[in-house]
Design a protein around this motif. Structure first.
Motif, PDB file in Angstrom:
ATOM      1  N   SER A   5     -59.690  21.530  13.561  1.00 55.28           N
ATOM      2  CA  SER A   5     -58.304  21.495  14.035  1.00 55.28           C
ATOM      3  C   SER A   5     -57.817  22.896  14.392  1.00 55.28           C
ATOM      4  O   SER A   5     -58.479  23.901  14.124  1.00 55.28           O
ATOM      5  CB  SER A   5     -57.393  20.909  12.946  1.00 55.28           C
ATOM      6  N   GLU A   6     -56.629  22.944  14.911  1.00 57.53           N
ATOM      7  CA  GLU A   6     -55.955  24.220  15.099  1.00 57.53           C
ATOM      8  C   GLU A   6     -55.609  24.775  13.723  1.00 57.53           C
ATOM      9  O   GLU A   6     -55.496  24.032  12.743  1.00 57.53           O
ATOM     10  CB  GLU A   6     -54.693  24.048  15.951  1.00 57.53           C
ATOM     11  N   ILE A   7     -55.404  26.067  13.653  1.00 55.72           N
ATOM     12  CA  ILE A   7     -55.082  26.718  12.387  1.00 55.72           C
ATOM     13  C   ILE A   7     -53.669  26.332  11.941  1.00 55.72           C
ATOM     14  O   ILE A   7     -52.738  26.321  12.750  1.00 55.72           O
ATOM     15  CB  ILE A   7     -55.213  28.246  12.517  1.00 55.72           C
ATOM     16  N   GLN A   8     -53.546  26.031  10.655  1.00 56.83           N
ATOM     17  CA  GLN A   8     -52.267  25.670  10.062  1.00 56.83           C
ATOM     18  C   GLN A   8     -51.992  26.593   8.876  1.00 56.83           C
ATOM     19  O   GLN A   8     -52.925  27.099   8.258  1.00 56.83           O
ATOM     20  CB  GLN A   8     -52.302  24.219   9.599  1.00 56.83           C
ATOM     21  N   THR A   9     -50.728  26.779   8.551  1.00 51.64           N
ATOM     22  CA  THR A   9     -50.360  27.646   7.423  1.00 51.64           C
ATOM     23  C   THR A   9     -49.524  26.891   6.394  1.00 51.64           C
ATOM     24  O   THR A   9     -48.879  27.502   5.544  1.00 51.64           O
ATOM     25  CB  THR A   9     -49.579  28.885   7.912  1.00 51.64           C
ATOM     26  N   THR A  10     -49.549  25.576   6.483  1.00 49.88           N
ATOM     27  CA  THR A  10     -48.850  24.731   5.519  1.00 49.88           C
ATOM     28  C   THR A  10     -49.841  23.737   4.924  1.00 49.88           C
ATOM     29  O   THR A  10     -50.907  23.487   5.495  1.00 49.88           O
ATOM     30  CB  THR A  10     -47.698  23.962   6.195  1.00 49.88           C
ATOM     31  N   ALA A  11     -49.477  23.164   3.796  1.00 46.17           N
ATOM     32  CA  ALA A  11     -50.327  22.192   3.119  1.00 46.17           C
ATOM     33  C   ALA A  11     -50.450  20.917   3.943  1.00 46.17           C
ATOM     34  O   ALA A  11     -49.586  20.624   4.779  1.00 46.17           O
ATOM     35  CB  ALA A  11     -49.736  21.873   1.749  1.00 46.17           C
ATOM     36  N   PRO A  12     -51.511  20.146   3.697  1.00 45.60           N
ATOM     37  CA  PRO A  12     -51.630  18.857   4.386  1.00 45.60           C
ATOM     38  C   PRO A  12     -50.459  17.939   4.026  1.00 45.60           C
ATOM     39  O   PRO A  12     -49.878  18.049   2.943  1.00 45.60           O
ATOM     40  CB  PRO A  12     -52.939  18.281   3.826  1.00 45.60           C
ATOM     41  N   VAL A  13     -50.145  17.032   4.906  1.00 46.47           N
ATOM     42  CA  VAL A  13     -49.072  16.069   4.665  1.00 46.47           C
ATOM     43  C   VAL A  13     -49.530  15.041   3.624  1.00 46.47           C
ATOM     44  O   VAL A  13     -48.772  14.627   2.758  1.00 46.47           O
ATOM     45  CB  VAL A  13     -48.660  15.368   5.983  1.00 46.47           C
ATOM     46  N   VAL A  14     -50.799  14.648   3.694  1.00 43.41           N
ATOM     47  CA  VAL A  14     -51.387  13.679   2.764  1.00 43.41           C
ATOM     48  C   VAL A  14     -52.583  14.338   2.094  1.00 43.41           C
ATOM     49  O   VAL A  14     -53.431  14.935   2.769  1.00 43.41           O
ATOM     50  CB  VAL A  14     -51.840  12.401   3.516  1.00 43.41           C
ATOM     51  N   TYR A  15     -52.656  14.226   0.779  1.00 46.83           N
ATOM     52  CA  TYR A  15     -53.770  14.810   0.027  1.00 46.83           C
ATOM     53  C   TYR A  15     -54.870  13.782  -0.178  1.00 46.83           C
ATOM     54  O   TYR A  15     -54.589  12.614  -0.433  1.00 46.83           O
ATOM     55  CB  TYR A  15     -53.285  15.340  -1.320  1.00 46.83           C
ATOM     56  N   LYS A  16     -56.118  14.249  -0.099  1.00 46.66           N
ATOM     57  CA  LYS A  16     -57.267  13.360  -0.248  1.00 46.66           C
ATOM     58  C   LYS A  16     -57.742  13.257  -1.690  1.00 46.66           C
ATOM     59  O   LYS A  16     -58.396  12.279  -2.049  1.00 46.66           O
ATOM     60  CB  LYS A  16     -58.409  13.840   0.641  1.00 46.66           C
ATOM     61  N   THR A  17     -57.462  14.275  -2.505  1.00 46.51           N
ATOM     62  CA  THR A  17     -57.884  14.267  -3.906  1.00 46.51           C
ATOM     63  C   THR A  17     -56.810  14.928  -4.760  1.00 46.51           C
ATOM     64  O   THR A  17     -56.018  15.735  -4.251  1.00 46.51           O
ATOM     65  CB  THR A  17     -59.207  15.049  -4.108  1.00 46.51           C
ATOM     66  N   PRO A  18     -56.801  14.642  -6.059  1.00 42.55           N
ATOM     67  CA  PRO A  18     -55.865  15.337  -6.951  1.00 42.55           C
ATOM     68  C   PRO A  18     -56.105  16.856  -6.950  1.00 42.55           C
ATOM     69  O   PRO A  18     -55.145  17.624  -7.013  1.00 42.55           O
ATOM     70  CB  PRO A  18     -56.156  14.726  -8.324  1.00 42.55           C
ATOM     71  N   LEU A  19     -57.368  17.272  -6.874  1.00 43.52           N
ATOM     72  CA  LEU A  19     -57.651  18.706  -6.840  1.00 43.52           C
ATOM     73  C   LEU A  19     -57.032  19.346  -5.607  1.00 43.52           C
ATOM     74  O   LEU A  19     -56.404  20.404  -5.692  1.00 43.52           O
ATOM     75  CB  LEU A  19     -59.153  18.988  -6.879  1.00 43.52           C
TER      76      LEU A  19
END
Length: 179
Positions: A5-19
């Protein structure tokens, strides 16, 4: 073609794992800036090369190791293009020879599957059962490139932030070795 993807500087909108969720919450809490990309599942060094080009740095290689009795565990962070030599690693730490720890132990102890091992797993190692070991070349580099705890999320962070902010926060000291 491998997707990055393009570079992002924020967290994902949806997390794939608790970690992964814990990683981004911790980076925000510690005010550690990062750049990240989402990718196809990265499984080869060629995949990592695409990530490296996008983030303009080199991904580290993070290996989960243990002694024969599976009583001592190590998370070894080295350069992505560097061959792992068990004898050299063991000699540098003055310990018995190590091998790769079982995948089940990686998931149970550090919350990741093979291919997603990351220094951020120290967030889950509250009892300090795993010794963090850094290759001197990684510890001295300006940038630290690693997984966010998944095989589809990779980030670039200043190495000094890992060593001076993150590791003290998770109460882990890293041993730095030359191999």
């Amino acid at each position: 073609m491998f997707y990055v993807s393009e570079i992002q500087t924020t967290a994902p909108v949806v997390y794939k794992t608790p970690l992964q969720k814990s990683v981004y919450e911790t980076l925000e809490w510690l005010q550690i800036p990062f750049e990240r990309v989402d990718t196809d599942e990265a499984v080869t060094m060629e995949d990592c090369a695409s990530i490296n080009r996008k983030l303009q740095m080199d991904m580290v290689k993070t290996l989960f190791l243990c002694n024969r009795q599976q009583t001592s565990f190590y998370l070894f962070v080295t350069k992505g293009d560097k061959a792992f030599r068990s004898g050299a690693f063991s000699k540098a730490l003055e310990i018995a020879r190590v091998s790769f720890a079982p995948a089940e132990s990686l998931l149970e102890m550090l919350g990741t599957k093979v291919g997603a091992a990351t220094v951020f797993s120290a967030l889950l190692d509250r009892q300090n059962h795993v010794q963090l070991v850094f290759d001197r070349e990684v510890a001295d580099a300006a940038w630290y490139g690693c997984s966010d705890g998944t095989t589809t999320g990779y980030m670039k962070i200043q190495t000094a932030d890992i060593m001076k902010k993150f590791l003290p926060f998770v109460n882990h000291a890293a041993i730095v070795i030359e191999v």
